[in-house]
Design an enzyme around this catalytic site. Structure first.
Site, short mmCIF file in Angstrom:
data_model
loop_
_atom_site.label_atom_id
_atom_site.label_comp_id
_atom_site.label_asym_id
_atom_site.label_seq_id
_atom_site.Cartn_x
_atom_site.Cartn_y
_atom_site.Cartn_z
CE1 TYR A 103 -3.04 3.05 0.34
CE2 TYR A 103 -3.52 2.41 2.61
CZ TYR A 103 -3.72 3.25 1.53
OH TYR A 103 -4.62 4.30 1.64
CE LYS B 37 -6.44 2.34 -1.20
NZ LYS B 37 -7.14 2.58 0.08
#
Length: 305
Positions: A151, A179
């Site tokens: 992330y 992400k």
């Protein structure tokens, strides 16, 4: 729009970064509201539910509260979708500043035996080097029985995962995607080309562009406000016919919506829609719609989708 209208769309993966609703005055977790939000998302055929992420105010949750939220999200999903094949995948966020507590928390999450994927943000505040980030993620991936997603959100952490670092980490068999919330056109195009690696758009206003450049899907914070329209928007580049009106309208709105802080905006508008109380744990506060006339106008537009 009914879901049958999306039958001709390519089904990209749509994951909701769930809020953690709180009750006013006590600031305790409102599991009734959480259940309501999850039910609406499942009705919109959302593919994944991300618990205890930044949208879920994980910074304000104790370890025990985080475990409770993850367990409840999984049980609510199972209740609404008895068929395991149709059930949305359960994702859990993992936020830590250094390795040992990250390993310990990862092991707690694993012990619940309900999580399909871990989303692990870069250690925040301490600004590790790229070499240190590789060591951090590789160690966690070696020790985890659950697939990991990187992330990257430098706006919140103060550190950026370099593209070379991501490419290196993508070779680990247990690091299966990312992400990405620091999207430039260059990063979008590069991430979409990494083989056998799932790139998820982390910025709601860049979903169509990311999908068009190879993204697996999106992890959306504002998804609860218009789940049916988001379901269509996540599939836009693969539709040969004219884009449905609700998705076109949503795409235009997102440029304005993302200019406000989150989860403050999500909870403020979610309260107006009857999804949850606007309560956040201080110092975060909901927006005052009497003062923020532009947000009130956005709400009216959302209700038309």
């Amino acid at each position: 729009m009914k879901l049958s209208n999306t039958a001709q769309l390519k089904h990209n993966t749509l994951v909701c970064a769930l809020p953690t609703p709180f009750l006013p005055e006590t600031y305790s977790i409102d599991f009734t509201a959480l259940k309501k939000v999850i039910a609406a998302l499942i009705d919109a055929s959302v593919d994944g539910l991300l618990a205890v992420g930044s949208t879920g105010e994980v910074h304000s949750l104790s370890i025990n509260e985080q475990m409770q939220v993850i367990e409840k999200v999984a049980s609510f999903a199972a209740e609404y979708t008895p068929s395991e094949q149709k059930r949305p995948k359960i994702w859990a966020g993992l936020f830590a500043t250094h390795l040992l507590p990250a390993i310990q928390h990862m092991q707690r999450i694993e012990s619940l035996n309900v999580v399909d994927a871990l989303l692990i943000i870069t250690p925040y505040y301490i600004k590790p080097s790229q070499k240190e980030l590789i060591y951090y993620y590789t160690t966690l991936a070696d020790k985890s029985s659950i697939p990991l997603y990187l992330y990257n959100n430098p706006g919140r952490t103060g550190v950026t995962l370099a593209l070379d670092t991501i490419t290196h980490l993508a070779k680990h068999p247990n690091i299966i995607g990312i992400k990405e919330s620091a999207l430039t056109l260059e990063r979008i195009q590069m991430l979409g080309k990494i083989p056998n690696f799932e790139f998820f758009c982390g910025n709601d206003d860049q979903i169509p562009l990311s999908i068009a450049n190879g993204a697996k899907g999106a992890i959306s914070a504002l998804l609860p406000l218009a789940p049916q329209a988001f379901r269509v928007l996540c599939s836009l580049p693969y539709r040969e016919q004219q884009t449905p009106l609700n998705a076109r309208a949503l795409a235009k709105l997102l440029d304005k919506l993302v200019s406000y802080a989150n989860p403050q905006l999500l909870k403020t508008l979610g309260a107006e829609m009857g999804l949850m109380h606007p309560t956040l744990r201080p110092p975060l506060l909901p927006y005052n719609l009497l003062e923020e006339k532009a947000i009130k106008a956005l709400l009216n537009d959302l209700l038309q989708l």
